[in-house]
Write a protein that holds these residues in place. Structure first.
Motif, PDB file in Angstrom:
ATOM      1  N   ARG A  23       0.977  -1.323   0.076  1.00 21.41           N
ATOM      2  CA  ARG A  23       0.062   0.004  -0.023  1.00 21.41           C
ATOM      3  C   ARG A  23       0.717   1.250  -0.072  1.00 21.41           C
ATOM      4  O   ARG A  23       0.556   2.222  -0.715  1.00 21.41           O
ATOM      5  N   LYS A  38       2.192   1.768  -3.422  1.00 24.04           N
ATOM      6  CA  LYS A  38       1.090   2.335  -4.500  1.00 24.04           C
ATOM      7  C   LYS A  38       0.846   3.659  -4.291  1.00 24.04           C
ATOM      8  O   LYS A  38       0.526   4.337  -5.241  1.00 24.04           O
ATOM      9  N   ASN A  39       0.830   3.792  -3.122  1.00 23.43           N
ATOM     10  CA  ASN A  39       0.451   5.425  -2.916  1.00 23.43           C
ATOM     11  C   ASN A  39       1.928   6.476  -2.703  1.00 23.43           C
ATOM     12  O   ASN A  39       1.491   7.649  -2.298  1.00 23.43           O
TER      13      ASN A  39
END
Ligand SMILES: [Mn+2]
Length: 298
Positions: free
Chosen positions: A9, A12-13
């Motif tokens: 995560r 991805k961010n």
């Protein structure tokens, strides 16, 4: 939620910054800037850190701080830390004004995850002499992670604090912060170490490194740079590319990682004594420079 999920995560961010062989970056983390009291581990190294930072500013480097910059477990507010180390924040402000400041939050400054908190506390400060609000870091954004992407080779350098692989310091950070505030800070003044920190716990450091290595192995071609454990790490060319920039709270030195001319170097800044008895702050390369492309895997 597993550490692998949290790392995915964060990746991805992540904010992406493109770079090439003319780019210069300096990575420091775990400064734990405090209130300049006996419990402030950063206070010993503040002159070294200030001098190093000034060097990187003059030489045109972009500053990336990989978490735990401000010690907001022991200290309730940024305000106190700002007053104690104002010269340093004024230097960081110069980086910010030239868009050369990139900040990542760690477990000790996890409150910066909230953009409203950052805006409220970091965009300006109150000057008691003139009774006015003075801009500090207007428009500043904190990130969980940053990906540097090479314009020609597409190679990526993934930057994050590393507590994503440390359950108690990611999910349970409020509990640990409470323990540090009420229990460990007073004991630290008399020399008793805080056991919630992986920096003081070798086995935990190994576990965190193992989880992040596992994640890197599933994401080939990725150079990853973390902090958090305070243990500098510089792999051999061709090995799994997990780097660690160490910390700025070693007893007599600070360590960091530079990227310059497409090379990566682990460095240390420390005080050296000279023949005539004057003290001098010097930069000592510890590992590298090593070509970043030597860490590309198939
Ligand atoms: Mn940390």
């Amino acid at each position: 939620m597993s550490s692998q999920f949290r790392l995915d995560r964060a990746y991805k961010n992540a904010k992406t910054i493109s770079f090439d062989d003319s780019s210069k970056f300096i990575f420091f983390s775990d400064c734990h800037r405090g209130d300049n009291s006996f419990a402030d581990d950063f206070a010993n190294n503040r002159n070294i850190y200030f001098h190093a930072l000034k060097h990187y500013y003059t030489e045109g480097f972009t500053y990336c701080e990989l978490g735990d910059g401000d010690e907001l477990w022991e200290n309730l507010s940024f305000e106190t830390i700002f007053r104690a180390h104002k010269d340093i924040y004024e230097l960081l402000q110069l980086f910010h004004q030239e868009d050369r400041l990139n900040l990542i939050w760690g477990n000790h400054d996890m409150v910066y995850r909230d953009p409203k908190y950052v805006k409220k506390h970091l965009s300006s400060y109150f000057d008691h002499k003139t009774d006015t609000e003075i801009p500090l870091f207007p428009g500043l954004t904190y990130h969980e992670a940053i990906v540097l992407q090479h314009k020609q080779t597409n190679q990526e350098v993934f930057l994050l604090h590393g507590h994503q692989a440390d359950f108690m310091n990611y999910i349970g950070w409020r509990v640990n912060r409470f323990l540090v505030r009420v229990l460990w800070k007073p004991l630290q003044v008399v020399g008793i170490a805080d056991p919630t920190s992986p920096a003081k716990n070798y086995k935990e450091t190994i576990r965190i490194e193992r989880r992040i290595k596992k994640w890197i192995a599933n994401n080939t071609n990725l150079v990853t740079i973390i902090g958090h454990t305070h243990r500098p790490r510089f792999p051999e060319a061709g090995e799994l590319a997990l780097f660690n920039d160490g910390s700025c709270v070693h007893p007599r030195s600070i360590t960091g990682i530079e990227i310059e001319n497409g090379h990566i170097t682990l460095i240390k800044w420390q005080i050296a004594t000279t023949e005539d008895g004057t003290l001098k702050i010097i930069r000592v390369p510890l590992e590298g420079p090593q070509l970043l492309t030597e860490f590309i895997t198939e």
